[in-house]
Design a protein around this motif. Structure first.
Motif, PDB file in Angstrom:
ATOM      1  N   TYR A 159       0.840  -1.198   0.000  1.00 48.97           N
ATOM      2  CA  TYR A 159       0.000   0.000   0.000  1.00 48.97           C
ATOM      3  C   TYR A 159       0.874   1.247   0.000  1.00 48.97           C
ATOM      4  N   HIS A 160       0.249   2.334  -0.399  1.00 50.34           N
ATOM      5  CA  HIS A 160       0.887   3.653  -0.421  1.00 50.34           C
ATOM      6  C   HIS A 160      -0.195   4.634  -0.004  1.00 50.34           C
ATOM      7  N   ARG A 190       3.525  11.156   3.095  1.00 50.63           N
ATOM      8  CA  ARG A 190       3.401   9.882   2.383  1.00 50.63           C
ATOM      9  C   ARG A 190       3.917   8.733   3.247  1.00 50.63           C
ATOM     10  N   CYS A 240       4.329   4.161   2.999  1.00 50.06           N
ATOM     11  CA  CYS A 240       4.144   2.944   2.236  1.00 50.06           C
ATOM     12  C   CYS A 240       4.465   1.761   3.136  1.00 50.06           C
ATOM     13  N   ASP A 243      -0.019   0.033  -6.057  1.00 49.70           N
ATOM     14  CA  ASP A 243       0.426   1.230  -6.779  1.00 49.70           C
ATOM     15  C   ASP A 243       1.764   0.917  -7.442  1.00 49.70           C
TER      16      ASP A 243
END
Length: 160
Positions: A65-66, A110, A112, A147
């Motif tokens: 995931y991001h 952000r 991840c 992604d």
């Protein structure tokens, strides 16, 4: 050539020996993005048809995931694993919430990571079963699954 047929294999103490009946794997690299705050399908799904009602299904998931936070401090998201329409994994902060420690004073918004789950299910069925991963974005978070990467699921029938 000889054929050996038995109903049950046991160890010297009389305990039944379990074995893997079948393994099903699937993967997806189709991107899914959500900021809806409700559970959505991640695109990761697999089907298995158990041979016996006594079988257990071992579910192994790895799904990258991001996340992108729009504002706020700590962002979270939730996951749920379904067998058809029945939840086999869901819970509160102690189990299904993935805490993403993005502090308010940190310039990066952000994150991840990888969702890695191992779940044992007892479906009591010999019909085809569909297992899938669902995700739910949290506060001020856009969650991107697969992604530019690939997610995997493996289903193992454990005969008992």
């Amino acid at each position: 050539m000889s054929t050996l047929k038995v109903n049950v294999l046991q160890d010297t103490s009389g305990n039944n020996l379990d074995r893997v009946g079948q393994i099903v794997t699937a993967s997806t690299s189709s991107a899914v993005s959500t900021s809806a705050g409700s559970l959505v399908d991640s695109g990761l799904t697999a089907n298995i048809t158990p041979q016996f009602t006594s079988s257990k299904i071992l579910i192994l998931i790895d799904s990258p995931y991001h996340g992108i936070r729009s504002s706020g401090s700590t962002s979270t998201f939730n996951i749920r694993v379904l067998r058809d329409s029945t939840s086999v994994f869901a819970g509160g902060a102690s189990e299904s919430d993935y805490q993403c420690g993005i502090g308010g004073s940190i310039s990066s918004n952000r994150m991840c990571g990888m969702i890695s789950k191992m779940i044992v299910d007892s479906p009591s069925s010999t019909s085809q079963l569909t297992y899938k991963l669902q995700v739910q974005s949290g506060y001020n978070l856009t969650l991107n699954m697969q992604d530019n990467t690939t997610a995997h699921i493996a289903l193992m029938e454990i005969l008992q």
